[in-house]
Design a protein around this motif. Structure first.
Motif, mmCIF file in Angstrom:
data_model
loop_
_atom_site.group_PDB
_atom_site.id
_atom_site.type_symbol
_atom_site.label_atom_id
_atom_site.label_comp_id
_atom_site.label_asym_id
_atom_site.label_seq_id
_atom_site.Cartn_x
_atom_site.Cartn_y
_atom_site.Cartn_z
ATOM 1 N N ALA A 46 0.297 84.324 64.460
ATOM 2 C CA ALA A 46 -1.332 84.461 65.155
ATOM 3 C C ALA A 46 -2.217 84.969 64.197
ATOM 4 O O ALA A 46 -3.168 84.594 63.931
ATOM 5 C CB ALA A 46 -1.202 84.851 66.214
ATOM 6 N N TRP A 49 -3.188 82.816 61.210
ATOM 7 C CA TRP A 49 -3.973 82.041 61.732
ATOM 8 C C TRP A 49 -5.587 82.493 61.854
ATOM 9 O O TRP A 49 -6.642 82.107 61.370
ATOM 10 C CB TRP A 49 -3.552 81.391 62.992
ATOM 11 C CG TRP A 49 -4.285 80.219 63.460
ATOM 12 C CD1 TRP A 49 -4.528 78.821 63.052
ATOM 13 C CD2 TRP A 49 -5.550 80.604 64.400
ATOM 14 N NE1 TRP A 49 -5.611 78.399 63.834
ATOM 15 C CE2 TRP A 49 -5.988 78.945 64.735
ATOM 16 C CE3 TRP A 49 -5.908 81.470 65.007
ATOM 17 C CZ2 TRP A 49 -7.322 78.865 65.514
ATOM 18 C CZ3 TRP A 49 -7.027 81.190 66.266
ATOM 19 C CH2 TRP A 49 -7.776 79.954 66.182
ATOM 20 N N THR A 70 -0.682 74.544 69.170
ATOM 21 C CA THR A 70 0.976 75.188 69.044
ATOM 22 C C THR A 70 1.833 74.163 69.471
ATOM 23 O O THR A 70 1.618 72.958 70.164
ATOM 24 C CB THR A 70 0.877 76.424 70.249
ATOM 25 O OG1 THR A 70 0.702 75.992 71.477
ATOM 26 C CG2 THR A 70 -0.050 77.404 69.902
ATOM 27 N N ILE A 83 2.014 77.916 65.228
ATOM 28 C CA ILE A 83 0.745 77.440 65.138
ATOM 29 C C ILE A 83 0.629 76.406 63.949
ATOM 30 O O ILE A 83 1.040 76.882 63.069
ATOM 31 C CB ILE A 83 -0.220 78.459 64.988
ATOM 32 C CG1 ILE A 83 -0.038 79.754 66.162
ATOM 33 C CG2 ILE A 83 -1.647 78.264 64.886
ATOM 34 C CD1 ILE A 83 -0.748 81.071 65.853
ATOM 35 N N ILE A 137 -2.186 81.673 70.470
ATOM 36 C CA ILE A 137 -3.408 82.278 69.683
ATOM 37 C C ILE A 137 -4.085 83.338 70.195
ATOM 38 O O ILE A 137 -4.643 84.002 70.948
ATOM 39 C CB ILE A 137 -4.423 81.111 69.162
ATOM 40 C CG1 ILE A 137 -3.307 80.065 68.499
ATOM 41 C CG2 ILE A 137 -5.305 81.689 68.258
ATOM 42 C CD1 ILE A 137 -3.999 78.821 68.190
#
Length: 137
Positions: A46, A49, A70, A83, A137
């Motif tokens: 996460a 990302w 996801t 992700i 996330i």
């Protein structure tokens, strides 16, 4: 995909007032419509990302958040959530709307979308995806 003519094209749809994908040719039930295996980006975690999103200009960051999701995978005996983000025209695989039924689908953990029925040229390609899953996330 796979070296042949692209199976879809982008145009603005009157119903949604937004961009959607449409079949560029007739496709038969079971035919591969999109293979995201080599084009989808998988983030290692996460935080990676988030770093990616915050490094983008604000308007692009909003787009990439909408184009992220996801997806769960089996890693041995453990379910692992990853992700992903799409970085090509496939981000416009349309969600179904009232009175419309999806005509492409994938079986997790695959990123390959197959026609669930025959699709006519110029018909909207509908995946059933309506929004992004932000759970991890």
């Amino acid at each position: 995909e796979n070296g042949g003519p692209p199976p879809f094209y982008l145009k603005r749809e009157a119903i949604s007032k937004g961009p959607s994908l449409f079949a560029s040719r007739n496709m038969t039930k079971g035919e591969l419509v999109h293979d995201g295996t080599n084009s989808n980006v998988m983030f290692p975690d996460a935080m990676a990302w988030r770093r990616f999103i915050f490094a983008l200009p604000r308007n692009r960051a909003c787009d990439m958040m909408e184009w992220s999701w996801t997806q769960s995978f089996m890693d041995g005996h453990v379910i692992k959530d990853e992700i992903f983000a799409a970085i090509n025209i496939s981000v416009f695989l349309g969600g179904t709307r009232i009175g419309r039924v999806k005509n492409v689908d994938c079986e997790p953990p695959s990123s390959r979308y197959y026609a669930t029925r025959d699709i006519r040229k110029d018909e909207a390609i509908l995946s059933g995806i309506l929004s992004v899953a932000y759970g991890v996330i």
